[in-house]
Design an enzyme around this catalytic site. Structure first.
Site, PDB file in Angstrom:
ATOM      1  N   PRO A  18       0.843  -1.189   0.000  1.00 56.56           N
ATOM      2  CA  PRO A  18       0.000   0.000   0.000  1.00 56.56           C
ATOM      3  C   PRO A  18       0.884   1.247   0.000  1.00 56.56           C
ATOM      4  O   PRO A  18       1.849   1.318   0.759  1.00 56.56           O
ATOM      5  CB  PRO A  18      -0.782  -0.113   1.318  1.00 56.56           C
ATOM      6  CG  PRO A  18       0.040  -1.007   2.188  1.00 56.56           C
ATOM      7  CD  PRO A  18       0.796  -1.920   1.272  1.00 56.56           C
ATOM      8  N   MET A  19       0.581   2.210  -0.884  1.00 54.43           N
ATOM      9  CA  MET A  19       1.357   3.450  -0.939  1.00 54.43           C
ATOM     10  C   MET A  19       0.393   4.626  -1.008  1.00 54.43           C
ATOM     11  O   MET A  19      -0.454   4.692  -1.905  1.00 54.43           O
ATOM     12  CB  MET A  19       2.294   3.439  -2.155  1.00 54.43           C
ATOM     13  CG  MET A  19       3.424   2.440  -2.037  1.00 54.43           C
ATOM     14  SD  MET A  19       4.450   2.360  -3.540  1.00 54.43           S
ATOM     15  CE  MET A  19       3.471   1.247  -4.568  1.00 54.43           C
ATOM     16  N   ALA A  20       0.533   5.548  -0.060  1.00 55.46           N
ATOM     17  CA  ALA A  20      -0.375   6.703   0.029  1.00 55.46           C
ATOM     18  C   ALA A  20      -0.312   7.526  -1.253  1.00 55.46           C
ATOM     19  O   ALA A  20       0.770   7.829  -1.758  1.00 55.46           O
ATOM     20  CB  ALA A  20      -0.008   7.565   1.234  1.00 55.46           C
ATOM     21  N   CYS A 103       3.239   3.551   9.102  1.00 56.95           N
ATOM     22  CA  CYS A 103       3.372   4.863   8.455  1.00 56.95           C
ATOM     23  C   CYS A 103       4.228   5.793   9.303  1.00 56.95           C
ATOM     24  O   CYS A 103       3.930   6.035  10.474  1.00 56.95           O
ATOM     25  CB  CYS A 103       2.003   5.492   8.228  1.00 56.95           C
ATOM     26  SG  CYS A 103       2.144   7.097   7.417  1.00 56.95           S
ATOM     27  N   LYS A 142       0.451  -4.303   8.806  1.00 52.35           N
ATOM     28  CA  LYS A 142       1.668  -3.841   8.109  1.00 52.35           C
ATOM     29  C   LYS A 142       2.474  -3.011   9.101  1.00 52.35           C
ATOM     30  O   LYS A 142       1.969  -2.055   9.677  1.00 52.35           O
ATOM     31  CB  LYS A 142       1.268  -2.989   6.894  1.00 52.35           C
ATOM     32  CG  LYS A 142       2.444  -2.295   6.184  1.00 52.35           C
ATOM     33  CD  LYS A 142       3.021  -3.162   5.121  1.00 52.35           C
ATOM     34  CE  LYS A 142       4.224  -2.661   4.356  1.00 52.35           C
ATOM     35  NZ  LYS A 142       4.638  -1.335   4.313  1.00 52.35           N
ATOM     36  N   ARG A 228       8.036   0.902  -3.997  1.00 50.27           N
ATOM     37  CA  ARG A 228       8.467   1.959  -4.921  1.00 50.27           C
ATOM     38  C   ARG A 228       8.980   1.446  -6.264  1.00 50.27           C
ATOM     39  O   ARG A 228       8.898   2.138  -7.270  1.00 50.27           O
ATOM     40  CB  ARG A 228       9.537   2.830  -4.236  1.00 50.27           C
ATOM     41  CG  ARG A 228       8.959   3.710  -3.130  1.00 50.27           C
ATOM     42  CD  ARG A 228      10.035   4.371  -2.298  1.00 50.27           C
ATOM     43  NE  ARG A 228      10.826   3.410  -1.536  1.00 50.27           N
ATOM     44  CZ  ARG A 228      12.013   3.669  -1.005  1.00 50.27           C
ATOM     45  NH1 ARG A 228      12.536   4.865  -1.154  1.00 50.27           N
ATOM     46  NH2 ARG A 228      12.653   2.744  -0.313  1.00 50.27           N
TER      47      ARG A 228
END
Length: 334
Positions: A18-20, A103, A142, A228
């Site tokens: 998951p990536m904001a 996060c 996570k 990424r």
């Protein structure tokens, strides 16, 4: 190689982190198209869900091709987190509910959420157990390996989540203090993999199919979570799945392929979020798609200013012509 999160079957060992601001439905659909076994939605605020914020609720739309997929929530109090989890459980098409405990950004940490929990295994246990008891879908967590190098409670935190009923753990091999600098510590990830009996997804510094295989072998995780390295490069997923299955390395994407998928991604994002937001959100992705393409610096700068889909498409097409001219010149010289 198939594995499971609770009762949810995952067809292979390649997972997208998951990536904001990135892993919206448009991006996840592309990742699935390129072979990802499992994808996770960008993190969603428990308060946004509780107050039925329109933008928050729209983030939880799931395209049928995405399954199996998870929706990730974050929050600082067990009451709000449980309510958010119950909403995901009963009102969305997610297969899995993921809790964010990794996060590192101040905005999240300062609300007593995200990586803040890494300092307290008891809090990890408490929050996860409350959520697990309140929902029927599998719950995953996570995390990062720790808060800083003096507070690496990776094994304790992972075991606390497992004891609380989590169905799987994903862990990034950096501390909160590192953000994305330095290196991910795969040795700590291996300690976690050795300690857990539930499935474990390793994350951090997987930049190639060979890295993915090395992580699976050295860490001993059930799946490898890639973040990424997938930006502007969904081929990374296809190449990794193929490499893990066959040992053969497929070629990198050509400029033509990159530009074709960039335009598709842009279009899907506009369909999802409308012209204004879609184009502006895509600017960050556009930079990744053109990275490494010869003569792309001016195109990249122009894409950052573009305000319409047609304008972005034209810039991509012009870049492709430049690349093809460049390739012809080189062939002529040889």
């Amino acid at each position: 190689m198939e594995w499971q999160i609770g009762n949810v079957k995952i067809p292979n060992r390649v997972v997208v982190a998951p990536m904001a601001g990135v892993t919206n439905s448009a991006f996840r659909v592309i990742c699935k198209k390129f072979g990802a076994g499992y994808v996770v939605c960008e993190m969603i605020s428990d308060r946004g869900i509780m107050y039925r914020n329109k933008k928050t609720l729209s983030m939880m739309n799931v395209d049928p091709v995405e399954h199996p997929m998870g929706i990730q929530i974050f929050g600082g109090s067990k009451e709000t987190l449980v309510q958010a989890a119950q909403f995901v459980d009963t009102k969305t098409d997610a297969d899995v509910i993921d809790i964010n405990m990794g996060c590192p950004v101040n905005k999240v940490v300062n609300t007593d959420a995200g990586a803040r929990w890494l300092l307290d295994p008891d809090k990890v246990y408490e929050m996860v157990s409350y959520v697990v008891d309140a929902v029927s879908k599998p719950v995953t967590v996570k995390m990062r390996i720790g808060w800083d190098s003096d507070h690496v409670y990776a094994v304790k935190n992972a075991l606390a989540a497992e004891r609380a009923g989590a169905s799987a753990i994903a862990m990034h091999g950096r501390t909160r203090k590192q953000f994305y600098s330095g290196y991910a510590d795969w040795n700590v990830l291996k300690e976690v993999a050795d300690a857990l009996t539930i499935p474990f997804m390793g994350n951090g510094d997987v930049k190639s199919p060979e890295d993915a295989k090395r992580m699976l072998d050295e860490v001993g995780c059930n799946a490898v979570m890639i973040g990424r390295a997938v930006l502007g490069n969904p081929w990374m997923l296809k190449r990794t799945v193929h490499y893990l299955e066959t040992g053969e390395l497929l070629p990198e994407a050509t400029p033509e392929q990159k530009i074709s998928i960039a335009k598709e991604h842009l279009h899907d994002l506009i369909e999802l979020k409308g012209d204004y937001v879609g184009v502006r959100e895509f600017r960050g992705q556009a930079a990744y798609y053109v990275k490494g393409i010869p003569h792309s610096a001016r195109t990249k700068a122009a894409l950052m200013e573009a305000t319409e889909e047609a304008e972005m498409d034209r810039l991509f097409d012009e870049l492709l012509v430049k690349v093809q001219d460049y390739q012809r010149e080189r062939q002529a010289k040889n």
